[in-house]
Design a protein around this motif. Structure first.
Motif, PDB file in Angstrom:
ATOM      1  N   LEU A  98       0.828  -1.205   0.000  1.00 34.62           N
ATOM      2  CA  LEU A  98       0.000   0.000   0.000  1.00 34.62           C
ATOM      3  C   LEU A  98       0.866   1.260   0.000  1.00 34.62           C
ATOM      4  N   SER A  99       1.909   1.265   0.825  1.00 31.87           N
ATOM      5  CA  SER A  99       2.816   2.424   0.868  1.00 31.87           C
ATOM      6  C   SER A  99       3.531   2.615  -0.462  1.00 31.87           C
ATOM      7  N   ALA A 100       3.964   1.515  -1.065  1.00 29.48           N
ATOM      8  CA  ALA A 100       4.642   1.618  -2.367  1.00 29.48           C
ATOM      9  C   ALA A 100       3.671   2.149  -3.417  1.00 29.48           C
ATOM     10  N   GLY A 101       2.422   1.674  -3.359  1.00 25.90           N
ATOM     11  CA  GLY A 101       1.419   2.156  -4.312  1.00 25.90           C
ATOM     12  C   GLY A 101       1.152   3.638  -4.164  1.00 25.90           C
ATOM     13  N   LYS A 102       1.078   4.102  -2.919  1.00 23.89           N
ATOM     14  CA  LYS A 102       0.843   5.537  -2.686  1.00 23.89           C
ATOM     15  C   LYS A 102       2.018   6.375  -3.172  1.00 23.89           C
ATOM     16  N   ALA A 103       3.238   5.844  -2.971  1.00 27.68           N
ATOM     17  CA  ALA A 103       4.422   6.572  -3.453  1.00 27.68           C
ATOM     18  C   ALA A 103       4.407   6.657  -4.978  1.00 27.68           C
ATOM     19  N   LEU A 104       4.059   5.545  -5.629  1.00 28.12           N
ATOM     20  CA  LEU A 104       3.989   5.554  -7.104  1.00 28.12           C
ATOM     21  C   LEU A 104       2.856   6.446  -7.603  1.00 28.12           C
ATOM     22  N   GLU A 105       1.755   6.445  -6.877  1.00 27.70           N
ATOM     23  CA  GLU A 105       0.636   7.316  -7.240  1.00 27.70           C
ATOM     24  C   GLU A 105       1.047   8.783  -7.175  1.00 27.70           C
ATOM     25  N   GLU A 106       1.776   9.113  -6.129  1.00 27.76           N
ATOM     26  CA  GLU A 106       2.248  10.500  -5.975  1.00 27.76           C
ATOM     27  C   GLU A 106       3.244  10.849  -7.087  1.00 27.76           C
ATOM     28  N   LEU A 107       4.100   9.884  -7.445  1.00 27.25           N
ATOM     29  CA  LEU A 107       5.062  10.126  -8.529  1.00 27.25           C
ATOM     30  C   LEU A 107       4.381  10.323  -9.875  1.00 27.25           C
ATOM     31  N   SER A 108       3.217   9.705 -10.064  1.00 27.62           N
ATOM     32  CA  SER A 108       2.533   9.798 -11.364  1.00 27.62           C
ATOM     33  C   SER A 108       1.799  11.125 -11.555  1.00 27.62           C
ATOM     34  N   LYS A 109       1.689  11.918 -10.488  1.00 25.23           N
ATOM     35  CA  LYS A 109       1.017  13.216 -10.602  1.00 25.23           C
ATOM     36  C   LYS A 109       1.889  14.193 -11.385  1.00 25.23           C
ATOM     37  N   GLU A 110       1.223  15.209 -11.925  1.00 28.17           N
ATOM     38  CA  GLU A 110       1.969  16.214 -12.693  1.00 28.17           C
ATOM     39  C   GLU A 110       2.933  16.984 -11.804  1.00 28.17           C
ATOM     40  N   LYS A 111       2.487  17.301 -10.589  1.00 32.43           N
ATOM     41  CA  LYS A 111       3.351  18.006  -9.642  1.00 32.43           C
ATOM     42  C   LYS A 111       3.420  17.191  -8.345  1.00 32.43           C
ATOM     43  N   PRO A 112       4.311  16.198  -8.343  1.00 33.38           N
ATOM     44  CA  PRO A 112       4.405  15.360  -7.144  1.00 33.38           C
ATOM     45  C   PRO A 112       5.018  16.126  -5.974  1.00 33.38           C
ATOM     46  N   GLN A 113       4.552  15.822  -4.784  1.00 29.20           N
ATOM     47  CA  GLN A 113       5.094  16.445  -3.577  1.00 29.20           C
ATOM     48  C   GLN A 113       6.175  15.498  -3.035  1.00 29.20           C
ATOM     49  N   MET A 114       7.395  15.969  -3.032  1.00 28.01           N
ATOM     50  CA  MET A 114       8.527  15.141  -2.629  1.00 28.01           C
ATOM     51  C   MET A 114       8.399  14.668  -1.183  1.00 28.01           C
ATOM     52  N   LYS A 115       7.819  15.513  -0.335  1.00 25.29           N
ATOM     53  CA  LYS A 115       7.669  15.146   1.076  1.00 25.29           C
ATOM     54  C   LYS A 115       6.756  13.918   1.210  1.00 25.29           C
ATOM     55  N   MET A 116       5.650  13.888   0.444  1.00 21.98           N
ATOM     56  CA  MET A 116       4.726  12.753   0.482  1.00 21.98           C
ATOM     57  C   MET A 116       5.409  11.489  -0.049  1.00 21.98           C
ATOM     58  N   ILE A 117       6.169  11.639  -1.115  1.00 23.97           N
ATOM     59  CA  ILE A 117       6.886  10.493  -1.696  1.00 23.97           C
ATOM     60  C   ILE A 117       7.873   9.941  -0.687  1.00 23.97           C
ATOM     61  N   GLU A 118       8.619  10.831  -0.027  1.00 20.98           N
ATOM     62  CA  GLU A 118       9.596  10.395   0.977  1.00 20.98           C
ATOM     63  C   GLU A 118       8.909   9.702   2.153  1.00 20.98           C
ATOM     64  N   ASN A 119       7.772  10.243   2.602  1.00 18.97           N
ATOM     65  CA  ASN A 119       7.046   9.618   3.714  1.00 18.97           C
ATOM     66  C   ASN A 119       6.578   8.202   3.353  1.00 18.97           C
ATOM     67  N   HIS A 120       6.004   8.072   2.169  1.00 22.98           N
ATOM     68  CA  HIS A 120       5.511   6.747   1.749  1.00 22.98           C
ATOM     69  C   HIS A 120       6.676   5.776   1.525  1.00 22.98           C
ATOM     70  N   THR A 121       7.756   6.278   0.974  1.00 19.52           N
ATOM     71  CA  THR A 121       8.926   5.430   0.740  1.00 19.52           C
ATOM     72  C   THR A 121       9.541   4.992   2.071  1.00 19.52           C
ATOM     73  N   THR A 122       9.638   5.913   3.015  1.00 18.68           N
ATOM     74  CA  THR A 122      10.167   5.584   4.337  1.00 18.68           C
ATOM     75  C   THR A 122       9.274   4.553   5.032  1.00 18.68           C
ATOM     76  N   GLY A 123       7.958   4.752   4.941  1.00 21.80           N
ATOM     77  CA  GLY A 123       7.015   3.783   5.515  1.00 21.80           C
ATOM     78  C   GLY A 123       7.162   2.411   4.881  1.00 21.80           C
ATOM     79  N   PHE A 124       7.335   2.403   3.557  1.00 26.46           N
ATOM     80  CA  PHE A 124       7.541   1.151   2.833  1.00 26.46           C
ATOM     81  C   PHE A 124       8.799   0.444   3.327  1.00 26.46           C
TER      82      PHE A 124
END
Length: 138
Positions: free
Chosen positions: A25-51
């Protein structure tokens, strides 16, 4: 890890399974955030760290389970298993049956008074082995 019963082991495996789901689920959320036009790096880092943290927990849990299974399957002493003792008992019964058959053969040679040792040596065969859980003579 303290010795635990089968119910506790299954609960531990269920927890590990839930952690795997959370990691995916965390990996999916990180990939979802990466697929956005303007991804928020903080959200990606949080999901990646959780993963990564969840994945480390899964790895530790699985290693504990694998180490336990390794001990059980190699016959090392551990609480809750009687396999080694049962195996020793069956081997003792097999040895006893073998000795008994040899003594009977020797007694037969002694009482017949005829030298049948050479004939006996040619025709000698091992007594049948008992099946696991079955005692010889039963």
């Amino acid at each position: 890890m303290a010795a635990s019963g089968p119910v506790e082991r299954l609960q531990q495996l269920e927890t590990i399974e839930k952690d795997v789901s959370n990691a995916i689920l965390s990996a999916g959320k990180a990939l979802e955030e990466l697929s956005k036009e303007k991804p928020q790096m903080k959200m990606i880092e949080n999901h990646t760290t959780g993963f990564m943290k969840t994945l480390e927990g899964v790895e530790v849990g699985l290693m504990k389970q694998i180490n336990y299974l390794t001990q059980v399957s190699t016959g090392q002493p551990h609480e809750g298993s009687c396999y080694a003792a049962q195996k020793d008992l069956l081997m003792g019964y097999h040895r006893m049956a073998h000795v008994r058959s040899r003594l009977e053969e020797l007694e037969k040679i002694r009482t017949d008074g005829k030298p049948k040792l050479l004939q006996l040596a040619k025709s000698y065969s091992m007594p049948p082995m008992a099946k696991p859980g079955q005692l010889p003579g039963n």
